[in-house]
Design a protein around this motif. Structure first.
Motif, short mmCIF file in Angstrom:
data_model
loop_
_atom_site.label_atom_id
_atom_site.label_comp_id
_atom_site.label_asym_id
_atom_site.label_seq_id
_atom_site.Cartn_x
_atom_site.Cartn_y
_atom_site.Cartn_z
N SER A 295 -33.25 -20.70 14.78
CA SER A 295 -33.50 -22.14 14.75
C SER A 295 -34.08 -22.59 13.41
CB SER A 295 -34.43 -22.56 15.89
OG SER A 295 -35.68 -21.93 15.77
N ARG A 296 -34.65 -21.68 12.64
CA ARG A 296 -35.23 -22.01 11.34
C ARG A 296 -34.26 -21.82 10.17
NH1 ARG A 296 -41.09 -19.13 12.25
NH2 ARG A 296 -41.86 -20.67 13.72
N ALA A 297 -33.08 -21.30 10.45
CA ALA A 297 -32.14 -20.96 9.38
C ALA A 297 -31.56 -22.20 8.71
CB ALA A 297 -31.01 -20.11 9.94
N GLY A 298 -31.53 -22.14 7.38
CA GLY A 298 -30.89 -23.18 6.60
C GLY A 298 -29.40 -22.90 6.46
N GLU A 299 -28.71 -23.84 5.87
CA GLU A 299 -27.25 -23.76 5.75
C GLU A 299 -26.77 -22.49 5.05
OE1 GLU A 299 -23.60 -26.26 3.68
OE2 GLU A 299 -25.52 -27.25 4.01
N ASP A 300 -27.46 -22.04 4.02
CA ASP A 300 -27.03 -20.88 3.26
C ASP A 300 -27.83 -19.61 3.56
OD1 ASP A 300 -24.88 -22.09 1.90
OD2 ASP A 300 -26.27 -23.07 0.53
N ASP A 301 -28.72 -19.68 4.54
CA ASP A 301 -29.50 -18.50 4.91
C ASP A 301 -28.62 -17.48 5.65
OD1 ASP A 301 -31.66 -19.83 3.88
OD2 ASP A 301 -32.65 -20.14 5.81
N PHE A 302 -28.93 -16.22 5.45
CA PHE A 302 -28.28 -15.14 6.20
C PHE A 302 -29.15 -14.79 7.41
CE2 PHE A 302 -26.38 -14.70 2.06
CZ PHE A 302 -25.10 -14.28 2.32
N CYS A 303 -28.52 -14.61 8.55
CA CYS A 303 -29.23 -14.23 9.77
C CYS A 303 -28.61 -12.96 10.33
CB CYS A 303 -29.14 -15.33 10.82
SG CYS A 303 -30.03 -16.82 10.38
N PHE A 304 -29.40 -11.90 10.38
CA PHE A 304 -28.95 -10.64 10.96
C PHE A 304 -29.29 -10.64 12.44
CE2 PHE A 304 -29.89 -6.07 11.90
CZ PHE A 304 -28.57 -5.65 11.92
N VAL A 305 -28.27 -10.55 13.28
CA VAL A 305 -28.42 -10.67 14.72
C VAL A 305 -28.10 -9.34 15.39
CG1 VAL A 305 -27.52 -11.80 16.78
CG2 VAL A 305 -27.78 -13.10 14.67
N GLU A 306 -29.01 -8.88 16.24
CA GLU A 306 -28.76 -7.67 17.00
C GLU A 306 -28.69 -7.94 18.50
OE1 GLU A 306 -30.14 -3.69 15.40
OE2 GLU A 306 -31.88 -4.98 15.03
N MET A 307 -29.54 -8.82 19.03
CA MET A 307 -29.57 -9.02 20.48
C MET A 307 -29.69 -10.47 20.91
SD MET A 307 -31.71 -5.75 21.74
CE MET A 307 -32.68 -5.45 20.28
#
Length: 132
Positions: free
Chosen positions: A62-74
């Motif tokens: 929910s805090r991610a910006g447009e160009d942020d990378f988000c590593f998702v595991e679960m």
């Protein structure tokens, strides 16, 4: 946001509330991808990244910006699908037990890049980059 996820051959992400597998080379590649940007991830995933160049938070999606990378595991990314502009998938090229699968249908995305490389614990890992 730019999503990063590791999947098995059946789109499995996790089993019994833990990651299916891990690979040191994949971790290094994720850090290379996010270099110069923000890498967001859960506190659980933070243990994989010894460099400390990331922002762990329970609320990272929910805090991610447009160009942020988000590593998702679960985490369930379905509520954030409209905000995702790129998905990088690291395929383990194996089938593991899984009780959590990736919910996004990648056939609706455009495959932009495919790269195969040897991992540390996996003979072959395939990286695919999808865009809207």
């Amino acid at each position: 946001m730019r999503l990063i996820v590791c999947l098995d051959d059946k789109n499995g992400m996790a089993f019994n509330h833990r990651r299916q597998s891990r690979d040191r080379i994949v971790t290094e590649k994720i850090e290379e991808l996010a270099k110069g940007s923000v890498l967001r991830l859960s506190p659980y995933s933070a243990k994989l990244f010894p460099s400390g160049n990331f922002e762990p938070s329970e609320y990272y999606l929910s805090r991610a910006g447009e160009d942020d990378f988000c590593f998702v595991e679960m985490e369930d990314v379905t509520p954030y699908e409209r905000q995702i502009k790129e998905i990088t998938v690291f395929h383990w090229n194996r089938v593991y037990p899984a009780d959590l699968t990736f919910p996004i249908d990648l056939t609706q995305w455009r495959l932009e890049q495919t790269v195969e490389f040897p991992g540390h614990s996996h003979e072959k890992i395939t990286m695919e980059v999808y865009e809207r």
